[in-house]
Design a protein around this motif. Structure first.
Motif, mmCIF file in Angstrom:
data_model
loop_
_atom_site.group_PDB
_atom_site.id
_atom_site.type_symbol
_atom_site.label_atom_id
_atom_site.label_comp_id
_atom_site.label_asym_id
_atom_site.label_seq_id
_atom_site.Cartn_x
_atom_site.Cartn_y
_atom_site.Cartn_z
ATOM 1 N N SER A 222 52.136 35.961 36.970
ATOM 2 C CA SER A 222 51.429 37.110 36.856
ATOM 3 C C SER A 222 52.205 38.330 37.531
ATOM 4 O O SER A 222 52.549 38.299 38.961
ATOM 5 C CB SER A 222 50.300 36.919 37.952
ATOM 6 O OG SER A 222 49.240 38.130 37.811
ATOM 7 N N LYS A 225 51.357 40.060 41.333
ATOM 8 C CA LYS A 225 51.344 39.853 42.703
ATOM 9 C C LYS A 225 52.836 39.642 43.067
ATOM 10 O O LYS A 225 53.212 39.305 42.464
ATOM 11 C CB LYS A 225 50.851 38.461 41.762
ATOM 12 C CG LYS A 225 49.400 38.472 40.876
ATOM 13 C CD LYS A 225 48.220 38.617 42.312
ATOM 14 C CE LYS A 225 46.902 38.208 41.194
ATOM 15 N NZ LYS A 225 46.453 38.899 40.211
ATOM 16 N N ASP A 272 42.972 32.714 41.191
ATOM 17 C CA ASP A 272 43.691 34.337 40.129
ATOM 18 C C ASP A 272 44.838 33.866 39.493
ATOM 19 O O ASP A 272 45.097 34.762 38.026
ATOM 20 C CB ASP A 272 43.900 35.819 41.063
ATOM 21 C CG ASP A 272 43.667 37.379 40.354
ATOM 22 O OD1 ASP A 272 43.861 37.033 38.787
ATOM 23 O OD2 ASP A 272 43.681 37.782 41.129
ATOM 24 N N LEU A 273 45.793 33.100 40.675
ATOM 25 C CA LEU A 273 47.165 32.948 39.413
ATOM 26 C C LEU A 273 46.919 31.629 38.153
ATOM 27 O O LEU A 273 47.185 31.312 37.618
ATOM 28 C CB LEU A 273 48.038 32.385 40.440
ATOM 29 C CG LEU A 273 48.812 33.397 41.634
ATOM 30 C CD1 LEU A 273 49.073 32.111 42.624
ATOM 31 C CD2 LEU A 273 49.387 34.275 40.741
ATOM 32 N N GLU A 275 44.122 31.437 36.743
ATOM 33 C CA GLU A 275 43.672 31.838 35.984
ATOM 34 C C GLU A 275 45.046 32.802 34.526
ATOM 35 O O GLU A 275 44.946 32.789 33.477
ATOM 36 C CB GLU A 275 42.363 32.785 35.748
ATOM 37 C CG GLU A 275 41.490 32.912 34.125
ATOM 38 C CD GLU A 275 40.806 34.069 34.750
ATOM 39 O OE1 GLU A 275 39.927 34.327 33.733
ATOM 40 O OE2 GLU A 275 39.773 33.928 34.958
ATOM 41 N N SER A 276 45.353 33.130 35.580
ATOM 42 C CA SER A 276 46.609 34.065 35.305
ATOM 43 C C SER A 276 47.615 32.598 34.088
ATOM 44 O O SER A 276 48.292 33.506 33.213
ATOM 45 C CB SER A 276 47.551 34.656 35.535
ATOM 46 O OG SER A 276 46.664 35.523 36.157
ATOM 47 N N LYS A 279 45.382 32.111 30.741
ATOM 48 C CA LYS A 279 45.501 33.598 30.135
ATOM 49 C C LYS A 279 47.118 33.139 29.559
ATOM 50 O O LYS A 279 47.070 33.452 28.258
ATOM 51 C CB LYS A 279 45.160 34.161 31.153
ATOM 52 C CG LYS A 279 43.938 34.361 30.679
ATOM 53 C CD LYS A 279 43.463 35.958 31.478
ATOM 54 C CE LYS A 279 44.106 36.102 32.612
ATOM 55 N NZ LYS A 279 42.913 37.294 33.243
ATOM 56 N N ARG A 280 48.074 33.045 29.972
ATOM 57 C CA ARG A 280 49.324 33.407 30.013
ATOM 58 C C ARG A 280 50.021 32.335 28.871
ATOM 59 O O ARG A 280 50.280 32.811 27.708
ATOM 60 C CB ARG A 280 50.244 33.118 30.815
ATOM 61 C CG ARG A 280 51.085 34.517 31.838
ATOM 62 C CD ARG A 280 52.437 34.319 32.220
ATOM 63 N NE ARG A 280 52.504 35.806 32.729
ATOM 64 C CZ ARG A 280 53.046 37.122 32.252
ATOM 65 N NH1 ARG A 280 53.075 35.927 31.054
ATOM 66 N NH2 ARG A 280 53.341 37.635 32.538
ATOM 67 N N LYS A 285 44.993 38.892 27.490
ATOM 68 C CA LYS A 285 44.997 39.717 28.856
ATOM 69 C C LYS A 285 43.471 39.293 29.581
ATOM 70 O O LYS A 285 43.655 38.971 30.287
ATOM 71 C CB LYS A 285 45.457 41.314 28.382
ATOM 72 C CG LYS A 285 44.917 42.009 29.468
ATOM 73 C CD LYS A 285 45.522 43.665 29.418
ATOM 74 C CE LYS A 285 45.167 44.117 30.884
ATOM 75 N NZ LYS A 285 45.506 45.717 29.939
ATOM 76 N N ASP A 286 43.035 39.376 28.790
ATOM 77 C CA ASP A 286 41.400 38.875 29.164
ATOM 78 C C ASP A 286 40.392 37.822 28.671
ATOM 79 O O ASP A 286 40.993 37.514 27.414
ATOM 80 C CB ASP A 286 40.882 40.020 28.915
ATOM 81 C CG ASP A 286 41.236 41.226 29.783
ATOM 82 O OD1 ASP A 286 41.666 40.774 31.371
ATOM 83 O OD2 ASP A 286 40.527 42.940 29.611
ATOM 84 N N ASP A 299 36.954 36.974 34.014
ATOM 85 C CA ASP A 299 37.624 37.742 34.977
ATOM 86 C C ASP A 299 37.597 38.249 35.600
ATOM 87 O O ASP A 299 38.324 37.650 36.588
ATOM 88 C CB ASP A 299 38.027 38.193 34.156
ATOM 89 C CG ASP A 299 38.888 38.074 32.615
ATOM 90 O OD1 ASP A 299 40.772 37.253 32.931
ATOM 91 O OD2 ASP A 299 38.331 38.374 32.120
ATOM 92 N N ASP A 302 37.420 34.286 38.550
ATOM 93 C CA ASP A 302 38.858 33.707 38.710
ATOM 94 C C ASP A 302 38.902 33.032 40.240
ATOM 95 O O ASP A 302 39.212 32.091 40.521
ATOM 96 C CB ASP A 302 39.700 34.148 37.864
ATOM 97 C CG ASP A 302 40.233 35.838 38.593
ATOM 98 O OD1 ASP A 302 39.358 36.478 39.330
ATOM 99 O OD2 ASP A 302 40.560 36.718 38.280
#
Length: 322
Positions: A222, A225, A272-273, A275-276, A279-280, A285-286, A299, A302
């Protein structure tokens, strides 16, 4: 005697000499050396650096956030079991978003029907029968997911079932800890503290990182961050935790609130990381577009999902589970 004509000019062309220019051309007067100083004048001033902007529609995000907050408060303090409907709805929508993205990006077919039904059952069982009920419903959900997938083609069975087990753990199982908090005598206040500290940690990380962020926290996962943002999350969550434990939780102390805030800041950041990372891997993105300015339900969950068991456990240690 023949006299050769004189060569003139820089190119060696034959002909009359060009008249001497006394005024510089436009380009020379702008960019060329100054006759008085022999130095080139400064060019046009550099444009100011662009201002930092939020990546989302701020008005929409604030409006949706206020609306969700009002819904949560009404469900918590008007009729507590109604909050179970809020949790169950978030679980079903979150599972739908996750399964849809997996199918679109990775061709992974997660059995959504048993996951959704089992997810609701896990939340309700956690509220009615505590941890034993939630874990029993979780086990049955995993079993139902495996059996449901057996009625389709055996190709990629293991992959789809594995993704289904992950989805069951990630969404309904973690959400069941909110139901466990809600079932306590002061459950509405415990849930309020849980949501409040998570929101404060996220907001503190965003505000401090946006203003002072320089050192990247996890650039490959991310890029937005920063370590400064993490420090902001820890500070604001610790302060909010100390105040919340003293004012909102019976028999709570300020130092317990500080520890609670540290735990929330850590789990919210890791969530948060996490789910990032998902998604990556999916190249999106979402997770969805249901909430303007926020993305999808997942989103917004997370940070909340991995924080729920942390808050439940710490509150049980500090002031008891009931």
């Amino acid at each position: 005697m023949l006299v050769a004509p004189r060569r003139t000019g820089l190119t060696g062309s034959i002909g009359p000499r060009e008249p001497t220019r006394t005024q510089p051309s436009v380009n020379e007067s702008t960019w060329g050396p100054s006759p008085a100083t022999g130095r080139a004048p400064a060019g046009p001033p550099a444009p100011p650096p662009p201002k930092k902007r939020a990546g989302r529609d701020l008005r929409a995000a604030v409006g949706v956030g206020v609306g969700l907050g009002a819904l949560v408060l009404a469900a918590l303090f008007v009729y507590r079991p109604a909050f179970l409907v809020v949790i169950a709805t978030a679980v079903v929508v979150g599972l739908w978003e996750l399964s849809t993205r997996l199918a679109e990006r990775k061709q992974i077919r997660v059995p959504l029907v048993p996951l959704a039904l089992g997810g609701v059952a896990t939340v309700v069982a956690g509220y009615l029968d505590g941890a034993r009920g939630a874990w029993s419903a979780m086990a049955l959900t995993v079993l139902a997911t495996c059996l449901w997938r057996m009625f389709s083609s055996p190709e990629n069975y293991l992959r789809d079932v594995t993704a289904g087990v992950f989805a069951a753990f990630y969404v309904p199982f973690l959400a069941s800890f909110v139901a466990l908090m809600l079932a306590a005598d002061d459950g509405e206040w415990r849930v309020l503290v849980f949501i409040l500290l998570t929101v404060v940690a996220d907001t503190g990380a965003y505000a401090v990182g946006w203003r002072f962020g320089r050192a990247k926290l996890a650039p490959r996962i991310s890029p937005g961050k920063t370590r400064e943002g993490l420090a902001g999350a820890v500070f604001f969550a610790a302060v909010a935790g100390a105040l919340s434990m003293m004012w909102l939780i019976d028999d709570g102390t300020w130092w317990q609130g500080v520890l609670l805030g540290l735990g929330v800041a850590t789990s919210a950041t890791l969530g948060d990381l996490g789910e990032s990372m998902i998604k990556r891997d999916l190249g999106i993105k979402d997770m969805g577009s249901l909430l303007p300015g926020h993305g999808g339900i997942m989103d917004r969950l997370d940070s909340l999902l991995p924080t729920a068991p942390v808050v439940w456990l710490l509150l049980a240690v500090f002031v008891g589970a009931d």
